[in-house]
Structure formats: structure tokens, C-alpha cells
Write a protein that holds these residues in place. Structure first.
Motif, PDB file in Angstrom:
ATOM      1  N   THR A 107     -75.437  41.114  76.580  1.00  0.00           N
ATOM      2  CA  THR A 107     -74.525  41.565  77.802  1.00  0.00           C
ATOM      3  C   THR A 107     -74.093  40.490  78.387  1.00  0.00           C
ATOM      4  O   THR A 107     -72.847  40.543  78.968  1.00  0.00           O
ATOM      5  CB  THR A 107     -74.932  42.819  78.231  1.00  0.00           C
ATOM      6  OG1 THR A 107     -75.549  43.726  77.369  1.00  0.00           O
ATOM      7  CG2 THR A 107     -74.185  43.163  79.394  1.00  0.00           C
ATOM      8  N   ARG A 165     -62.316  47.111  87.576  1.00  0.00           N
ATOM      9  CA  ARG A 165     -63.789  46.921  87.332  1.00  0.00           C
ATOM     10  C   ARG A 165     -63.828  45.387  86.495  1.00  0.00           C
ATOM     11  O   ARG A 165     -63.001  45.059  85.904  1.00  0.00           O
ATOM     12  CB  ARG A 165     -64.203  47.910  86.366  1.00  0.00           C
ATOM     13  CG  ARG A 165     -64.226  49.372  86.981  1.00  0.00           C
ATOM     14  CD  ARG A 165     -65.299  50.358  86.249  1.00  0.00           C
ATOM     15  NE  ARG A 165     -64.928  50.248  84.775  1.00  0.00           N
ATOM     16  CZ  ARG A 165     -65.786  50.896  83.679  1.00  0.00           C
ATOM     17  NH1 ARG A 165     -66.986  51.250  83.899  1.00  0.00           N
ATOM     18  NH2 ARG A 165     -65.143  50.780  82.621  1.00  0.00           N
ATOM     19  N   GLU A 205     -69.184  45.029  84.773  1.00  0.00           N
ATOM     20  CA  GLU A 205     -69.021  46.320  85.064  1.00  0.00           C
ATOM     21  C   GLU A 205     -68.834  47.000  83.808  1.00  0.00           C
ATOM     22  O   GLU A 205     -69.514  48.077  83.280  1.00  0.00           O
ATOM     23  CB  GLU A 205     -68.367  46.924  86.136  1.00  0.00           C
ATOM     24  CG  GLU A 205     -68.734  46.375  87.529  1.00  0.00           C
ATOM     25  CD  GLU A 205     -68.004  46.695  88.657  1.00  0.00           C
ATOM     26  OE1 GLU A 205     -68.221  46.540  90.052  1.00  0.00           O
ATOM     27  OE2 GLU A 205     -66.663  46.562  88.494  1.00  0.00           O
ATOM     28  N   ARG A 206     -67.587  46.727  83.180  1.00  0.00           N
ATOM     29  CA  ARG A 206     -67.327  47.513  81.921  1.00  0.00           C
ATOM     30  C   ARG A 206     -68.302  47.252  80.792  1.00  0.00           C
ATOM     31  O   ARG A 206     -68.504  48.113  80.042  1.00  0.00           O
ATOM     32  CB  ARG A 206     -65.892  46.795  81.581  1.00  0.00           C
ATOM     33  CG  ARG A 206     -64.812  47.273  82.525  1.00  0.00           C
ATOM     34  CD  ARG A 206     -63.589  46.992  81.960  1.00  0.00           C
ATOM     35  NE  ARG A 206     -62.980  45.855  81.322  1.00  0.00           N
ATOM     36  CZ  ARG A 206     -62.750  44.716  81.971  1.00  0.00           C
ATOM     37  NH1 ARG A 206     -62.684  44.543  83.181  1.00  0.00           N
ATOM     38  NH2 ARG A 206     -62.486  43.451  81.173  1.00  0.00           N
ATOM     39  N   THR A 258     -71.608  46.418  81.028  1.00  0.00           N
ATOM     40  CA  THR A 258     -72.771  47.105  81.327  1.00  0.00           C
ATOM     41  C   THR A 258     -72.265  48.679  81.026  1.00  0.00           C
ATOM     42  O   THR A 258     -73.386  49.543  80.512  1.00  0.00           O
ATOM     43  CB  THR A 258     -73.108  46.986  83.057  1.00  0.00           C
ATOM     44  OG1 THR A 258     -73.363  45.564  82.987  1.00  0.00           O
ATOM     45  CG2 THR A 258     -74.456  47.740  83.182  1.00  0.00           C
ATOM     46  N   ASP A 259     -71.551  49.300  81.618  1.00  0.00           N
ATOM     47  CA  ASP A 259     -71.008  50.608  81.306  1.00  0.00           C
ATOM     48  C   ASP A 259     -71.151  50.808  79.677  1.00  0.00           C
ATOM     49  O   ASP A 259     -71.471  52.093  79.135  1.00  0.00           O
ATOM     50  CB  ASP A 259     -69.727  51.004  81.779  1.00  0.00           C
ATOM     51  CG  ASP A 259     -69.330  52.589  81.476  1.00  0.00           C
ATOM     52  OD1 ASP A 259     -69.865  53.428  82.043  1.00  0.00           O
ATOM     53  OD2 ASP A 259     -67.985  52.575  80.908  1.00  0.00           O
ATOM     54  N   ARG A 260     -70.287  50.077  78.840  1.00  0.00           N
ATOM     55  CA  ARG A 260     -70.334  50.258  77.391  1.00  0.00           C
ATOM     56  C   ARG A 260     -71.784  50.285  76.807  1.00  0.00           C
ATOM     57  O   ARG A 260     -72.267  51.302  76.182  1.00  0.00           O
ATOM     58  CB  ARG A 260     -69.812  49.246  76.981  1.00  0.00           C
ATOM     59  CG  ARG A 260     -68.097  49.642  76.857  1.00  0.00           C
ATOM     60  CD  ARG A 260     -67.141  48.563  75.942  1.00  0.00           C
ATOM     61  NE  ARG A 260     -67.531  47.228  76.011  1.00  0.00           N
ATOM     62  CZ  ARG A 260     -66.701  46.309  76.858  1.00  0.00           C
ATOM     63  NH1 ARG A 260     -65.646  46.985  77.705  1.00  0.00           N
ATOM     64  NH2 ARG A 260     -66.948  45.118  77.054  1.00  0.00           N
ATOM     65  N   ASP A 298     -74.686  51.193  78.474  1.00  0.00           N
ATOM     66  CA  ASP A 298     -75.312  52.162  78.927  1.00  0.00           C
ATOM     67  C   ASP A 298     -74.805  53.406  78.173  1.00  0.00           C
ATOM     68  O   ASP A 298     -75.811  54.412  77.703  1.00  0.00           O
ATOM     69  CB  ASP A 298     -74.986  52.466  80.271  1.00  0.00           C
ATOM     70  CG  ASP A 298     -75.633  51.396  81.374  1.00  0.00           C
ATOM     71  OD1 ASP A 298     -76.601  50.640  80.899  1.00  0.00           O
ATOM     72  OD2 ASP A 298     -75.212  51.292  82.652  1.00  0.00           O
ATOM     73  N   ARG A 299     -73.570  53.378  77.834  1.00  0.00           N
ATOM     74  CA  ARG A 299     -73.105  54.565  77.031  1.00  0.00           C
ATOM     75  C   ARG A 299     -73.577  54.483  75.595  1.00  0.00           C
ATOM     76  O   ARG A 299     -73.994  55.507  74.850  1.00  0.00           O
ATOM     77  CB  ARG A 299     -71.620  54.538  77.248  1.00  0.00           C
ATOM     78  CG  ARG A 299     -71.071  55.310  78.318  1.00  0.00           C
ATOM     79  CD  ARG A 299     -69.424  55.442  78.279  1.00  0.00           C
ATOM     80  NE  ARG A 299     -68.773  54.170  78.498  1.00  0.00           N
ATOM     81  CZ  ARG A 299     -67.917  53.914  77.672  1.00  0.00           C
ATOM     82  NH1 ARG A 299     -67.574  54.599  76.601  1.00  0.00           N
ATOM     83  NH2 ARG A 299     -67.157  52.609  77.686  1.00  0.00           N
TER      84      ARG A 299
END
Length: 212
Positions: free
Chosen positions: A5, A18, A22-23, A25-27, A29-30
Motif C-alpha cells: 500500500t 482525497r 487515502e484512496r 488505504t480505503d480500497r 480496508d474495503r
């Protein structure tokens, strides 16, 4: 942040308000959240990378930016969930327990309560991820070290280091097998009774270890 990451986040600029980090990390996490649900409700062999991506609403391209393959994903997921479990157990342990039993009983009760309240997490920690034998052995050693840290709070000290380490490893392996049996039968046993049984087992083994 994991290394893959971190690598992704160095490649671009802000988009849609963003940052790249941030993008990414969000992916990630999802993907982990989707994997938790799927591996928490299905057998390991029945879950595909495509299904994980569909649940996370990401393409396979993004999946492979964060994880090498399905096994790499489950290793990361298992590490995340085991850390969650150990943090909860640690929080339930008295700061200044008066005895070994007074320390272990609330910790064991919290562990079982967390698993019962979170069956998907329980499935990942004890049923699916342990099928990867190398990871399973590594986790048992990590858990034995965690237990050793707890024991130091009540003055537990090894007389012979290697013997102490082996006894703790055998203890956490035995606890894991009983918990796996409980999960496999639908967690229908009385939790308080099971907590008592496991606490008695721990205090008997550890008490013998301290006396020798």
C-alpha cells in the motif's frame, strides 16, 4: 500501512478531494472488510479473489496492488483479526491481579464473549486461516508470547527458558483446539461454563509449571 500500500501511495496526486494514500488505504480496508465477511461465512476454498473484489467494489488490478494472492490476503486478514482479539483480551485483564486465576478468568471470558459476538471474525481466526499451516504455527507462537507477557503481571518467571516456552506453546495450542471444537459445533455450549473449564485448565498447567 503495509509495504504494498505504501508503494501505491507514492505513485500519484490528489483526486476528488482525497490523496492517493487515502484512496489506497480505503480500497485496502474495503478489500479486508469484504474478505472478512466472505471467509467468515464460507469455507476457505469456496472464496475467490473475484468475489472479494466484487464485495469491496474494486477491480482485480487494485486487489493485486495490495495483495500478492488470496493466501496473502488471508494472512493479512488473520493478522488483523488476531490483533483485535488479543487487544480485547488484554483490556479485560486486571491491572493488578491478585492471583493467576483472577487474571485468567476475566481474560478467558472476554475472549469467548468476543468470539461469540463476532462469529465471522471467529471463523477467520480459528477455522479458515489456520488451514495455512505455517501461519497457524506462527500465530500459536505469537499467542504464547502474549500469554507470557500476561503472566509477568503476576510474577510469572521461567526457571528453564526452553521448558517454559514449550509449556506455553502447548497450552495455547490446547486452548485453540477446544475453541475450534466449540465453534465447529455452533457455539452452543454455555459460555460461562466453557470459560470456567478453560480457566481451570490454564491454572492447573501454569500452577504446575510454577511449582517445578
Amino acid at each position: 500501512m503495509d509495504e504494498r500500500t505504501a508503494l501505491v501511495t507514492r505513485r500519484g496526486e490528489n483526486y476528488g478531494g482525497r490523496s492517493r494514500q487515502e484512496r489506497a488505504t480505503d480500497r485496502r480496508d474495503r478489500i479486508l472488510a469484504s474478505a472478512l465477511h466472505l471467509f467468515g461465512t464460507h469455507d476457505y476454498d469456496d472464496v475467490t479473489v473475484a468475489e472479494v473484489c466484487a464485495g469491496a467494489k474494486v477491480s482485480k488490478r487494485y486487489f493485486y496492488e495490495h495483495f500478492v494472492d488470496r493466501e496473502d490476503l488471508v494472512r493479512a486478514l488473520h493478522r488483523q483479526q488476531n490483533e483485535w482479539l488479543l487487544a480485547g483480551v488484554s483490556a479485560a485483564t486486571p491491572d493488578a491481579p491478585g492471583s493467576l486465576e483472577e487474571m485468567l478468568r476475566p481474560a478467558v471470558r472476554r475472549l469467548l464473549g468476543m468470539l461469540q459476538a463476532n462469529p465471522e471474525r471467529a471463523q477467520v481466526i480459528y477455522i479458515n486461516a489456520p488451514r495455512m499451516e505455517t501461519r497457524r504455527r506462527g500465530v500459536l507462537r505469537e499467542d504464547a508470547q502474549f500469554l507470557a507477557g500476561m503472566l509477568r503481571r503476576v510474577g510469572g518467571r521461567p526457571t528453564t527458558e526452553i521448558r517454559y516456552e514449550r509449556m506455553l506453546l502447548a497450552l495455547v495450542a490446547g486452548l485453540s483446539e477446544v475453541i475450534i471444537d466449540w465453534l465447529s459445533r455452533g457455539m452452543t455450549d454455555d459460555v460461562d461454563a466453557l470459560a470456567d473449564h478453560l480457566t481451570d485448565f490454564c491454572t492447573a498447567v501454569l500452577g504446575r509449571l510454577e511449582r517445578s
